[in-house]
Design a protein around this motif. Structure first.
Motif, PDB file in Angstrom:
ATOM      1  N   TRP A  40       0.861  -1.183   0.000  1.00 23.31           N
ATOM      2  CA  TRP A  40       0.000   0.000   0.000  1.00 23.31           C
ATOM      3  C   TRP A  40       0.896   1.232   0.000  1.00 23.31           C
ATOM      4  O   TRP A  40       1.555   1.524   0.991  1.00 23.31           O
ATOM      5  CB  TRP A  40      -0.923  -0.012   1.222  1.00 23.31           C
ATOM      6  CG  TRP A  40      -1.746   1.244   1.373  1.00 23.31           C
ATOM      7  CD1 TRP A  40      -1.990   2.208   0.447  1.00 23.31           C
ATOM      8  CD2 TRP A  40      -2.428   1.684   2.564  1.00 23.31           C
ATOM      9  NE1 TRP A  40      -2.777   3.211   0.956  1.00 23.31           N
ATOM     10  CE2 TRP A  40      -3.074   2.920   2.255  1.00 23.31           C
ATOM     11  CE3 TRP A  40      -2.568   1.145   3.844  1.00 23.31           C
ATOM     12  CZ2 TRP A  40      -3.819   3.624   3.205  1.00 23.31           C
ATOM     13  CZ3 TRP A  40      -3.315   1.848   4.788  1.00 23.31           C
ATOM     14  CH2 TRP A  40      -3.942   3.073   4.459  1.00 23.31           C
TER      15      TRP A  40
ATOM     16  N   LYS B 120       0.944   4.336   0.713  1.00 23.61           N
ATOM     17  CA  LYS B 120       0.126   5.299   1.450  1.00 23.61           C
ATOM     18  C   LYS B 120       0.549   6.732   1.137  1.00 23.61           C
ATOM     19  O   LYS B 120      -0.279   7.630   0.988  1.00 23.61           O
ATOM     20  CB  LYS B 120       0.225   5.022   2.949  1.00 23.61           C
ATOM     21  CG  LYS B 120      -0.800   5.748   3.785  1.00 23.61           C
ATOM     22  CD  LYS B 120      -0.776   5.256   5.222  1.00 23.61           C
ATOM     23  CE  LYS B 120      -1.881   5.909   6.039  1.00 23.61           C
ATOM     24  NZ  LYS B 120      -1.880   5.402   7.454  1.00 23.61           N
TER      25      LYS B 120
ATOM     26  N   ARG C  67      -6.562   6.544  -7.052  1.00 27.92           N
ATOM     27  CA  ARG C  67      -7.391   6.570  -5.843  1.00 27.92           C
ATOM     28  C   ARG C  67      -8.842   6.231  -6.172  1.00 27.92           C
ATOM     29  O   ARG C  67      -9.499   5.477  -5.441  1.00 27.92           O
ATOM     30  CB  ARG C  67      -7.307   7.939  -5.176  1.00 27.92           C
ATOM     31  CG  ARG C  67      -5.957   8.244  -4.552  1.00 27.92           C
ATOM     32  CD  ARG C  67      -5.954   9.600  -3.856  1.00 27.92           C
ATOM     33  NE  ARG C  67      -4.630   9.980  -3.431  1.00 27.92           N
ATOM     34  CZ  ARG C  67      -4.042   9.566  -2.306  1.00 27.92           C
ATOM     35  NH1 ARG C  67      -4.706   8.739  -1.502  1.00 27.92           N
ATOM     36  NH2 ARG C  67      -2.831   9.964  -1.979  1.00 27.92           N
TER      37      ARG C  67
ATOM     38  N   ASN D  64      -9.052   2.458  -6.957  1.00 28.48           N
ATOM     39  CA  ASN D  64      -8.972   1.629  -5.752  1.00 28.48           C
ATOM     40  C   ASN D  64     -10.244   1.721  -4.921  1.00 28.48           C
ATOM     41  O   ASN D  64     -10.689   0.717  -4.348  1.00 28.48           O
ATOM     42  CB  ASN D  64      -7.762   2.052  -4.906  1.00 28.48           C
ATOM     43  CG  ASN D  64      -6.449   1.606  -5.513  1.00 28.48           C
ATOM     44  OD1 ASN D  64      -6.301   0.473  -5.928  1.00 28.48           O
ATOM     45  ND2 ASN D  64      -5.487   2.506  -5.587  1.00 28.48           N
ATOM     46  N   TRP D  65     -10.838   2.899  -4.850  1.00 21.46           N
ATOM     47  CA  TRP D  65     -12.082   3.063  -4.080  1.00 21.46           C
ATOM     48  C   TRP D  65     -13.209   2.238  -4.704  1.00 21.46           C
ATOM     49  O   TRP D  65     -13.916   1.517  -3.994  1.00 21.46           O
ATOM     50  CB  TRP D  65     -12.461   4.542  -4.031  1.00 21.46           C
ATOM     51  CG  TRP D  65     -13.705   4.803  -3.239  1.00 21.46           C
ATOM     52  CD1 TRP D  65     -13.800   4.964  -1.885  1.00 21.46           C
ATOM     53  CD2 TRP D  65     -15.041   4.943  -3.745  1.00 21.46           C
ATOM     54  NE1 TRP D  65     -15.114   5.181  -1.512  1.00 21.46           N
ATOM     55  CE2 TRP D  65     -15.893   5.172  -2.639  1.00 21.46           C
ATOM     56  CE3 TRP D  65     -15.598   4.892  -5.026  1.00 21.46           C
ATOM     57  CZ2 TRP D  65     -17.265   5.357  -2.776  1.00 21.46           C
ATOM     58  CZ3 TRP D  65     -16.964   5.072  -5.169  1.00 21.46           C
ATOM     59  CH2 TRP D  65     -17.786   5.298  -4.065  1.00 21.46           C
TER      60      TRP D  65
ATOM     61  N   HIS E 173      -6.251  -1.079   0.196  1.00 22.33           N
ATOM     62  CA  HIS E 173      -6.274   0.292  -0.295  1.00 22.33           C
ATOM     63  C   HIS E 173      -5.597   0.489  -1.649  1.00 22.33           C
ATOM     64  O   HIS E 173      -5.788   1.514  -2.277  1.00 22.33           O
ATOM     65  CB  HIS E 173      -5.591   1.217   0.718  1.00 22.33           C
ATOM     66  CG  HIS E 173      -6.259   1.253   2.054  1.00 22.33           C
ATOM     67  ND1 HIS E 173      -6.039   0.289   3.016  1.00 22.33           N
ATOM     68  CD2 HIS E 173      -7.143   2.129   2.583  1.00 22.33           C
ATOM     69  CE1 HIS E 173      -6.750   0.572   4.093  1.00 22.33           C
ATOM     70  NE2 HIS E 173      -7.432   1.672   3.860  1.00 22.33           N
ATOM     71  N   ASP E 174      -4.772  -0.465  -2.079  1.00 21.73           N
ATOM     72  CA  ASP E 174      -3.961  -0.229  -3.273  1.00 21.73           C
ATOM     73  C   ASP E 174      -3.873  -1.526  -4.080  1.00 21.73           C
ATOM     74  O   ASP E 174      -2.906  -2.281  -3.975  1.00 21.73           O
ATOM     75  CB  ASP E 174      -2.569   0.246  -2.867  1.00 21.73           C
ATOM     76  CG  ASP E 174      -1.798   0.865  -4.026  1.00 21.73           C
ATOM     77  OD1 ASP E 174      -2.262   0.753  -5.169  1.00 21.73           O
ATOM     78  OD2 ASP E 174      -0.736   1.462  -3.773  1.00 21.73           O
TER      79      ASP E 174
END
Length: 326
Positions: A137, A139, A152, A155-156, A167-168
């Motif tokens: 991830w 971050k 982003r 991934n969402w 998250h990734d």
């Protein structure tokens, strides 16, 4: 092109087959990054004491990358190289690398030096702790907005649709048990969804925060143009994972909902006509009801036909066994 690479045969010497970690690195025009990347990988792996191999897949580079890879191969025994005749894409590069990989643990990373090789021991430790796939991830990222904003959003959406709480999904830095890469099917551009594919096969997926570094050489190959393709690929993954063996569940559900709406609308129009002798200029609503009813029947028929084809072409229900106690 045939991307299949024969795995090590039983006749291969034990010394040649004794590899703990295989590091698979696809690349496209990353000539300036290859020497420092290999130096960092060797330093990191030397500190772990594990036997390793590094498999570079040249996906049609035109900047002289293959010459540097040949040099690295001549100097370092652990370097293996696959060269494609042209650019076939990252998914094909992964498949070729996985086919050649002999390690019990397989690491993937990008060749642009943005993935930090010093994270490899942490990934291996996570795998040895019982996880089947661990994804990095990033971050804190050092990329332009043209890359971070689509990523982003991607991934969402993927997390919401797939239900996997990472998250990734598209981070190049990942670690797998060997059986994971042999079990999942990767084609097209489905490399983005390796965690989703593994999760659907019943493997345990986790993530760790990894260091991300600014790009030193070259230019990024990703941006907004990949967003639409990524969304379409996500639909493919979700359909294959949930409905490939029972397409009537998808098409039948849609057909029943549309038919119910159409029958409801037409029922209202019929009741109105019986009560007043006219439909009171509700012709658009009547046509909508007819359209929905016809579409509903078409979806149901499509589902039935897809189910019949599936029963003829698919093998028996597939499942994975974690262990057997006898």
């Amino acid at each position: 092109m045939d991307t299949h690479i024969e795995p090590p045969s039983e006749s291969t010497t034990p010394a040649a087959r004794a590899v703990d970690v295989s590091i698979v690195i696809p690349l496209l025009n990353e000539a300036e990054s290859l020497r420092p990347l290999m130096r960092q990988v060797r330093e990191t792996m030397a500190a772990t004491g594990r036997r390793f191999e590094t498999i570079f897949i040249d996906d049609g580079s035109t900047d002289g990358s293959i010459g540097i890879l040949e040099e690295l191969h001549d100097v370092h025994d652990e370097v293996k190289v696959i060269q494609f005749r042209r650019n076939f894409g990252k998914a094909a590069a992964y498949v070729a690398g996985f086919d050649m990989a002999a390690g019990r643990t397989i690491i993937t990373m990008d060749a642009d030096l943005q993935d930090d090789p010093e994270e490899i021991p942490r990934l291996i430790e996570k795998i040895e702790g019982g996880v089947d796939l661990v994804s990095g991830w990033k971050k804190k990222r050092f990329d332009p907005l043209s890359k971070t904003v689509p990523s982003r959003f991607f991934n969402w959406v993927t997390g919401r649709i797939s239900g996997i709480p990472i998250h990734d999904f598209n981070c190049g830095l990942k670690a797998f048990r060997g059986e994971v890469v042999r079990d999942i099917k990767i084609y097209g551009e489905l490399h983005r969804y390796i965690p989703v594919l593994a999760h659907m096969e019943g493997y345990r997926v986790d993530e760790i925060v990894v260091q991300h570094r600014p790009r030193q050489f070259g230019v990024t190959k990703y941006g907004w143009t990949r967003l639409l393709k990524g969304f379409l690929d996500l639909l493919t993954v979700m359909y294959l994972g949930r409905y490939i063996g029972r397409p009537l569940h998808l098409f039948g559900t849609i057909g029943i909902v549309l038919s119910a709406l159409g029958v409801g609308i037409n029922g209202y129009i019929a009741a109105l006509w019986f009560r007043t002798g006219t439909i009171q200029h509700r012709h658009p609503l009547l046509f909508l009801g007819i359209l929905l009813s016809v579409l509903g029947v078409q979806f149901l028929c499509t589902g039935l036909l897809a189910d019949m084809i599936t029963r003829q072409t698919l093998p028996n229900e597939k499942y994975n066994i974690r262990r057997v106690l006898a």
